[in-house]
Enzyme design. Structure first.
Site, PDB file in Angstrom:
ATOM      1  CD  GLU A   1       9.538  13.076  11.808  1.00  0.00           C
ATOM      2  OE1 GLU A   1      10.586  12.577  11.368  1.00  0.00           O
ATOM      3  OE2 GLU A   1       8.474  12.445  11.940  1.00  0.00           O
TER       4      GLU A   1
ATOM      5  N   GLY B   1      -5.556   5.708   3.656  1.00  0.00           N
ATOM      6  CA  GLY B   1      -5.253   4.802   4.749  1.00  0.00           C
ATOM      7  C   GLY B   1      -6.472   4.306   5.481  1.00  0.00           C
TER       8      GLY B   1
ATOM      9  CD  GLU C   1      12.410   4.539   9.168  1.00  0.00           C
ATOM     10  OE1 GLU C   1      12.238   5.512   9.942  1.00  0.00           O
ATOM     11  OE2 GLU C   1      12.524   4.653   7.954  1.00  0.00           O
TER      12      GLU C   1
ATOM     13  N   GLY D   1      -6.167   0.548   5.041  1.00  0.00           N
ATOM     14  CA  GLY D   1      -5.179   0.147   6.041  1.00  0.00           C
ATOM     15  C   GLY D   1      -5.677  -0.893   7.014  1.00  0.00           C
TER      16      GLY D   1
ATOM     17  CE  LYS E   1      -2.709   3.394   1.634  1.00  0.00           C
ATOM     18  NZ  LYS E   1      -2.185   4.776   1.732  1.00  0.00           N
TER      19      LYS E   1
ATOM     20  N   GLY F   1      -4.887   3.915  -2.300  1.00  0.00           N
ATOM     21  CA  GLY F   1      -6.076   4.432  -1.634  1.00  0.00           C
ATOM     22  C   GLY F   1      -5.735   5.113  -0.330  1.00  0.00           C
TER      23      GLY F   1
ATOM     24  CB  CYS G   1      12.239   9.592   9.362  1.00  0.00           C
ATOM     25  SG  CYS G   1      12.948   8.318   8.303  1.00  0.00           S
TER      26      CYS G   1
END
Length: 501
Positions: free
Chosen positions: A395, A218, A260, A222, A186, A216, A294
């Site tokens: 972040e 999430g 991650e 998901g 995905k 698509g 990241c």
């Protein structure tokens, strides 16, 4: 609902619409709805992708499940040949995929060409040889032989982000394929053009169902993917907030995960650092991929004794960064990947000054009239930052660096580790003992000494704390895509004798 996909191509070979890739076929989504992929540099629509739903996931997982028995028994030679051929084809059309990455993500072409694509190609090369390394082991006993078999898991769900889509795709599917698993991938619904084009070209290499791609939102796909009873593992790269939901979904069937996640990495500059080289690394960390990385060293811990010289050079370097059309090879800083991301970065720029930080340079959107239709933010550095400020703790995912000055190493290290994240870090010093001491002391998965972003092949990448768990980019990840089976062969003839009647 349309019955056929519009496959008209533009000047870049981009089709008007892309389908899901399921069971070796390109098909329209069940909903009939589509999502626009946007060029963030000018706001124009590049193409349309399918807005998937649970029925699309059901079909994809079924295809992957059907393909698993045969693929799991494929030879290491077969899998190696496929991975090598993928790498060869990527090299052959290197600039094509780099262009697609730049058009959809907004990153400079020079980064797509010289960072993203070589790193993605390198993942297929790295794991091509790994297909022969998935061996078990034996244990010799006086009365038995113990055999440990290493086997693939089954259908793996993989969810990748929008910041470096080709690299994220490569680091996920290469080890999964090498170890004999099948996949439902995905990709991000905002940036995935290069990834979809990749599978269009590679489709003839893979048996139907081994890799399936469902696009698509999430919330629509998901949960259906991760909670599907035939999915046995999930690999995710993205935000902590989304990871929390995925971990909850994975708990439904108690399946393993690798995560991650985000970072707020400490980039430590000691008083004996090579200042010019350190400034270059700090500049790179700020602007590489527009700061949408990241691993970025977004907290710059700068020793007070070199503060004035360093900041003067840092300011000059960032103000000389060439921001413009991402397709221009001279451009060093492109557009944020979406309007949503640009708005998020702008909100932090406002917050920083409210918290008492000072703007050394940048701090606003680009004022270049030629860039007004795109999502361009000036490279920004804040000084007078305290580690307790939100801009030092959350972040931002933009071209923003916060400078925190220090003089006492012990106190600095406490602050560097005072974060919920632990993905990467860097240290600049000419003192070998200090380099090892700080590297050992940082609570983070990767530390670069005297060069930030010094990515080397087969070095594990992964996080401490809320930066996630599991390791990727190295053969270590194969442990996450296989499981062991212990078989004990008895060598002692006759009965044990304990339960004689």
């Amino acid at each position: 609902m349309a019955t056929q996909l519009d496959t008209t191509e533009d000047e870049y070979g981009i089709k008007s619409e892309y389908g899901h890739y399921i069971g070796g076929e390109w098909i329209q989504g069940d909903s009939g709805k589509t999502i626009d992929l946007i060029n963030p540099a000018n706001g124009k629509v590049l193409t349309k992708i399918q807005a998937g739903n649970a029925k699309d996931i059901e079909r994809a997982v079924s295809a992957a499940k059907d393909a698993f028995p045969k693929w799991s028994q494929s030879s290491a030679n077969e899998r190696q040949d496929i991975l090598i051929e993928i790498a060869r084809r990527l090299k052959e059309r290197h600039s094509h995929y780099a262009t697609l990455e730049t058009l959809n993500n907004g990153k400079p072409m020079r980064e797509s060409m010289y960072f993203d694509m070589p790193q993605a190609i390198g993942q297929f090369e790295l794991f091509a040889g790994a297909a022969f390394g998935l061996h078990g082991k034996t244990h010799d006993y006086a009365d038995a032989i113990g055999i440990v078999h290493r086997e693939p898991l089954g259908v793996c769900a993989q969810i990748i982000p929008w910041n470096v889509p080709m690299l994220m795709m490569a680091c996920k599917i290469a080890p999964a394929l090498a170890s004999g698993n099948t996949v439902v991938l995905k990709p991000a619904e905002t940036v995935c053009l290069s990834v979809i084009e990749f599978f269009m070209e590679m489709a003839d290499l893979l048996p139907p169902g081994v890799i399936n791609v469902v696009t698509g939102y999430g919330q629509d796909v998901g949960e259906a993917l991760v909670t599907h009873p035939d999915v046995v593992k999930v690999a995710f790269t993205g935000s902590v907030a989304t990871a929390r939901r995925i971990i909850q979904y994975a708990s439904a069937n108690i399946i393993p995960q690798t995560m991650e996640l985000g970072g707020k990495s400490a980039h430590i500059i000691c008083e004996d650092a090579d200042i010019d080289a350190a400034v270059e690394s700090a500049t790179m960390s700020t602007v590489l991929n527009k700061g949408e990385v990241c691993l970025a060293g977004s907290r710059l811990f700068l020793h007070q004794s070199i503060e004035e010289e360093f900041l003067e050079k840092f300011k000059t370097a960032l103000e000389g960064i060439r921001q413009g059309d991402p397709l221009d090879m001279a451009t060093q800083l492109g557009a944020q990947a979406s309007k949503m991301q640009m708005d998020k970065v702008e909100s932090y720029l406002s917050l920083a000054t409210e918290e008492g930080a000072h703007v050394l340079t940048g701090g606003t959107r680009s004022d270049n009239a030629d860039l007004a239709s795109g999502h361009f933010i000036k490279p920004t550095v804040f000084t007078n930052v305290k580690n307790s400020m939100r801009i030092a703790r959350e972040e931002i995912f933009g071209p923003v660096t916060s400078v925190i000055t220090w003089s006492d190493e012990d106190e600095m290290m406490k602050q560097a580790n005072d974060t919920s994240y632990g993905l990467a870090g860097g240290v600049w010093t000419a003192n070998l003992n200090r380099a090892h001491r700080i590297s050992r002391g940082l609570e983070t998965g990767t530390v670069w000494v005297n060069r930030y972003y010094n990515m080397q092949a087969n070095m594990p990448v992964g996080g401490y704390k809320q930066s996630g768990f599991g390791r990727e980019f190295s053969h270590e990840v194969l442990n996450h895509y296989t499981q062991t089976k212990s078989v004990v062969i008895n060598l002692q003839e006759g009965r044990v004798g304990m339960f004689d009647q």
